[in-house]
Design a protein around this motif. Structure first.
Motif, PDB file in Angstrom:
ATOM      1  N   SER A  10      -3.538   4.058   0.699  1.00  0.00           N
ATOM      2  CA  SER A  10      -3.958   5.033   1.710  1.00  0.00           C
ATOM      3  C   SER A  10      -2.740   5.466   2.532  1.00  0.00           C
ATOM      4  O   SER A  10      -2.859   6.284   3.438  1.00  0.00           O
ATOM      5  N   VAL A  73     -10.937  10.786   8.011  1.00  0.00           N
ATOM      6  CA  VAL A  73      -9.763  11.038   7.181  1.00  0.00           C
ATOM      7  C   VAL A  73     -10.201  11.237   5.727  1.00  0.00           C
ATOM      8  O   VAL A  73      -9.396  11.183   4.818  1.00  0.00           O
ATOM      9  N   ARG A  90     -19.509   0.434  -2.423  1.00  0.00           N
ATOM     10  CA  ARG A  90     -18.547   1.461  -2.837  1.00  0.00           C
ATOM     11  C   ARG A  90     -17.905   1.100  -4.175  1.00  0.00           C
ATOM     12  O   ARG A  90     -17.826   1.924  -5.091  1.00  0.00           O
ATOM     13  N   GLY A 107      -1.251  -0.968  -1.314  1.00  0.00           N
ATOM     14  CA  GLY A 107      -1.149  -2.201  -0.543  1.00  0.00           C
ATOM     15  C   GLY A 107      -2.291  -3.159  -0.853  1.00  0.00           C
ATOM     16  O   GLY A 107      -2.788  -3.213  -1.978  1.00  0.00           O
ATOM     17  N   THR A 110      -5.563  -1.759  -2.445  1.00  0.00           N
ATOM     18  CA  THR A 110      -5.370  -1.370  -3.844  1.00  0.00           C
ATOM     19  C   THR A 110      -5.436  -2.595  -4.753  1.00  0.00           C
ATOM     20  O   THR A 110      -6.123  -2.597  -5.780  1.00  0.00           O
TER      21      THR A 110
HETATM   22  P1  AMP Z   1      -4.249   0.114   0.721  1.00  0.00           P
HETATM   23  O1  AMP Z   1      -3.735  -0.106  -0.662  1.00  0.00           O
HETATM   24  O2  AMP Z   1      -4.234  -1.139   1.542  1.00  0.00           O
HETATM   25  O3  AMP Z   1      -3.685   1.315   1.392  1.00  0.00           O
HETATM   26  O4  AMP Z   1      -5.777   0.387   0.552  1.00  0.00           O
HETATM   27  C1  AMP Z   1      -6.266   1.416  -0.225  1.00  0.00           C
HETATM   28  C2  AMP Z   1      -7.751   1.378  -0.005  1.00  0.00           C
HETATM   29  O5  AMP Z   1      -7.942   1.438   1.414  1.00  0.00           O
HETATM   30  C3  AMP Z   1      -8.597   2.478  -0.461  1.00  0.00           C
HETATM   31  O6  AMP Z   1      -9.048   2.420  -1.749  1.00  0.00           O
HETATM   32  C4  AMP Z   1      -9.753   2.349   0.484  1.00  0.00           C
HETATM   33  O7  AMP Z   1     -10.568   1.267   0.120  1.00  0.00           O
HETATM   34  C5  AMP Z   1      -9.170   2.015   1.753  1.00  0.00           C
HETATM   35  N1  AMP Z   1      -8.918   3.117   2.687  1.00  0.00           N
HETATM   36  C6  AMP Z   1      -8.022   3.050   3.681  1.00  0.00           C
HETATM   37  N2  AMP Z   1      -8.040   4.171   4.414  1.00  0.00           N
HETATM   38  C7  AMP Z   1      -8.984   4.974   3.884  1.00  0.00           C
HETATM   39  C8  AMP Z   1      -9.503   6.275   4.218  1.00  0.00           C
HETATM   40  N3  AMP Z   1      -9.025   6.974   5.212  1.00  0.00           N
HETATM   41  N4  AMP Z   1     -10.476   6.778   3.462  1.00  0.00           N
HETATM   42  C9  AMP Z   1     -10.951   6.089   2.428  1.00  0.00           C
HETATM   43  N5  AMP Z   1     -10.531   4.881   2.083  1.00  0.00           N
HETATM   44  C10 AMP Z   1      -9.548   4.321   2.791  1.00  0.00           C
END
Ligand code: AMP
Length: 193
Positions: A10, A73, A90, A107, A110
């Motif tokens: 994200s 967002v 989800r 991160g 993911t």
């Molecule tokens: P990361 O790899 O920690 O950035 O996490 C990615 C995951 O964070 C995504 O697949 C979502 O589950 C979640 N995520 C974080 N921010 C958002 C957002 N604004 N809208 C939708 N999912 C989000």
């Protein structure tokens, strides 16, 4: 393949190639008529993969839990936006809508999503290809750790070898299309334990 679920950051990350590859993947999927299923955000790498698909006429289904949608967002230009009650629903919905999985740089979120799908595959709960787009070697150390798990007896080599890895979008999609699932796992009987 009908639809691929893409798990990715994200955030945009520190290397512009992450966003470039994400956009290229979305575009390639659209051109091949493969639906993109993803987390519904317009931010970070997540937004780029959606943009790549939408700009090339692809179908993009965002699946987002209610509490994240409220943060505003989410992407409001998708083909479909499915709202779920929570993170568990989800992931299940994303799984139901897809028949392949790709992880791009990201991160904790993911990794969590990727490893759950990988674990389900290992248990024989789905036969779908699981792939890693290893942009600029981002996942090299993670892949080394997984090899160590094989070496130390925690993961079967065949389960590690079933993960498809490439640094090139088209090559990765080709590997997914040619993927042959492993036979369903044979469970140990009480006598073997
Ligand atoms: P990361 O790899 O920690 O950035 O996490 C990615 C995951 O964070 C995504 O697949 C979502 O589950 C979640 N995520 C974080 N921010 C958002 C957002 N604004 N809208 C939708 N999912 C989000």
């Amino acid at each position: 393949m009908k639809g691929i679920v893409v798990f990715c950051g994200s955030s945009a990350g520190a290397d512009p190639k992450f966003a470039q590859d994400a956009h290229e993947l979305g575009a390639a999927m659209a051109k091949q008529g493969i639906d993109l299923v993803y987390g519904g955000a317009k931010i970070g790498i997540m937004g780029k993969v959606a943009q790549g698909a939408l700009e090339n006429g692809g179908k993009v289904i965002g699946v987002i839990p209610e509490f994240l949608k409220r943060k505003e967002v989410y992407h409001d230009g998708l083909s479909d936006l499915i709202i779920t009650q929570n993170m568990h629903d989800r992931k299940l919905r994303m799984h139901e809508l897809s028949d392949g999985i790709i992880m791009l740089p990201g991160g904790f979120g993911t990794l969590e999503e990727f490893f759950e799908m990988l674990t389900w595959a290992q248990l024989g709960l789905h036969p779908y290809p699981i792939a890693v787009l290893n942009t600029n070697g981002f996942y090299d150390e993670l892949l080394q750790m997984l090899a160590k798990m094989v070496e130390k007896g925690f993961v079967k080599a065949e389960n590690l070898n079933a993960i498809l890895v490439d640094t090139n979008v088209d090559a990765l999609l080709d590997k997914m299309k040619a993927f042959q699932p492993l036979p369903r796992p044979q469970w140990m009987t009480k006598e073997q334990i």
